[in-house]
Write a protein that holds these residues in place. Structure first.
Motif, PDB file in Angstrom:
ATOM      1  N   GLY A  87       0.824  -1.200   0.000  1.00  0.00           N
ATOM      2  CA  GLY A  87       0.000   0.000   0.000  1.00  0.00           C
ATOM      3  C   GLY A  87       0.855   1.246   0.000  1.00  0.00           C
ATOM      4  N   PHE A  88       0.178   2.356   0.133  1.00  0.00           N
ATOM      5  CA  PHE A  88       0.829   3.655   0.164  1.00  0.00           C
ATOM      6  C   PHE A  88       0.727   4.166   1.590  1.00  0.00           C
ATOM      7  N   TYR A  89       1.872   4.399   2.208  1.00  0.00           N
ATOM      8  CA  TYR A  89       1.923   4.782   3.614  1.00  0.00           C
ATOM      9  C   TYR A  89       2.251   6.268   3.727  1.00  0.00           C
ATOM     10  N   LEU A  90       1.457   6.932   4.515  1.00  0.00           N
ATOM     11  CA  LEU A  90       1.615   8.375   4.670  1.00  0.00           C
ATOM     12  C   LEU A  90       1.830   8.720   6.128  1.00  0.00           C
ATOM     13  N   CYS A  91       2.845   9.505   6.351  1.00  0.00           N
ATOM     14  CA  CYS A  91       3.103  10.063   7.672  1.00  0.00           C
ATOM     15  C   CYS A  91       2.510  11.474   7.712  1.00  0.00           C
ATOM     16  N   ALA A  92       2.029  11.883   8.852  1.00  0.00           N
ATOM     17  CA  ALA A  92       1.456  13.227   8.972  1.00  0.00           C
ATOM     18  C   ALA A  92       1.713  13.764  10.370  1.00  0.00           C
ATOM     19  N   TRP A  93       1.666  15.076  10.485  1.00  0.00           N
ATOM     20  CA  TRP A  93       1.774  15.698  11.792  1.00  0.00           C
ATOM     21  C   TRP A  93       0.698  16.762  11.935  1.00  0.00           C
ATOM     22  N   SER A  94       0.400  17.099  13.171  1.00  0.00           N
ATOM     23  CA  SER A  94      -0.546  18.181  13.427  1.00  0.00           C
ATOM     24  C   SER A  94      -0.137  18.871  14.717  1.00  0.00           C
ATOM     25  N   VAL A  95      -0.753  20.013  14.917  1.00  0.00           N
ATOM     26  CA  VAL A  95      -0.487  20.789  16.114  1.00  0.00           C
ATOM     27  C   VAL A  95      -1.212  20.145  17.286  1.00  0.00           C
ATOM     28  N   LEU A  96      -0.531  20.057  18.403  1.00  0.00           N
ATOM     29  CA  LEU A  96      -1.148  19.486  19.597  1.00  0.00           C
ATOM     30  C   LEU A  96      -1.954  20.553  20.302  1.00  0.00           C
ATOM     31  N   GLY A  97      -3.136  20.205  20.753  1.00  0.00           N
ATOM     32  CA  GLY A  97      -3.897  21.170  21.532  1.00  0.00           C
ATOM     33  C   GLY A  97      -5.338  21.263  21.090  1.00  0.00           C
ATOM     34  N   ARG A  98      -6.101  21.969  21.850  1.00  0.00           N
ATOM     35  CA  ARG A  98      -7.542  22.050  21.611  1.00  0.00           C
ATOM     36  C   ARG A  98      -7.884  23.068  20.540  1.00  0.00           C
ATOM     37  N   GLY A  99      -9.020  22.866  19.934  1.00  0.00           N
ATOM     38  CA  GLY A  99      -9.547  23.802  18.952  1.00  0.00           C
ATOM     39  C   GLY A  99      -8.519  24.165  17.914  1.00  0.00           C
TER      40      GLY A  99
END
Lengths: 116, 117
Positions: A87-99
């Motif tokens: 398959g195609f594997y994707l790594c991702a990141w996001s900002v931690l925290g609410r809203g």
């Protein structure tokens, strides 16, 4: 600015061989990190996510594992690959925290794995 | 249960045509977020827009516009005067998670858009 890189971009492995995909993020600290798999039908399946070093949550039972040895490093592994791991594997990141930026993910370039 | 439906699997248009990609969602929460992502042939998903459930204002960004209708649980995406570079798979997604960890993103299966010269 923040960047995310994952490698290798393409991998062909025999059944039963080990796997290691690596992902690193630059320009941010303490991000949430994710591994997704995208199978042939294009749907995105969340495999693992991490909110900190050594903290890994698995979303689906499978042949894969993940580790986060450093704040901005996320590794996807397998001891013995199966045909179904292709398959195609994707790594991702996001900002931690609410809203705020909830849901806004930043993806790497992807790693295409073919298991033969 | 939460669900995102993108009924159009594939769309093919000729350059300069307008095209609308449909997204219908299901949720029981009153607070939620909706997203569109673009996946060009290179594979990397690119965030396009986030909309929270309390903001039904339509948004326009250049040739892109989004129509959020809570009454029909839809969040449709329109590309005006399409270009070949718009060819990609477009994903709609729903999140009820306000905690910022994003593990509860529900993805649609995507719509593959081909813009032909």
């Amino acid at each position: 600015s923040q960047t995310i890189h994952q490698w290798p971009a393409t991998l062909v492995q025999p059944v039963g061989s080990p796997l290691s995909l690596e992902c690193t993020v630059e320009g941010t600290s303490n991000p949430n990190l994710y591994w997704y798999r995208q199978a042939a039908g294009r749907g995105l399946q969340l495999l693992f996510y991490s909110v900190g070093i050594g903290q890994i949550s698995s979303e689906v039972p499978q042949n894969l594992s993940a580790s986060r040895p450093q704040d901005r490093q996320f590794i996807l592994s397998s001891k013995k690959l199966l045909l179904s791991d292709s398959g195609f594997y994707l790594c991702a990141w996001s900002v931690l925290g609410r809203g705020g930026k909830s849901g806004e993910l930043f993806f790497g370039e992807g790693s295409r794995l073919t298991v033969l | 249960a939460q669900k995102v439906t993108q009924a159009q699997t594939e769309i093919s248009v000729v350059e300069k045509e307008d095209v609308t990609l449909d997204c219908v969602y299901e949720t029981r929460d009153t607070t939620y977020y909706l997203f569109w992502y673009k996946q060009p042939p290179s594979g990397e998903l690119v965030f396009l827009i986030r909309r929270n459930s309390f903001d039904e204002q339509n948004e326009i960004s250049g040739r892109y516009s989004w129509n959020f209708q809570k009454s029909t649980s839809s969040f449709n995406f329109t590309i005006t005067a399409s270009q070949v570079v718009d060819s990609a798979v477009y994903f709609c997604a729903l999140s009820e998670d306000n905690a910022g960890n994003n593990r509860k993103l529900i993805w649609g299966l995507g719509t593959s858009l081909a813009v032909n010269p």
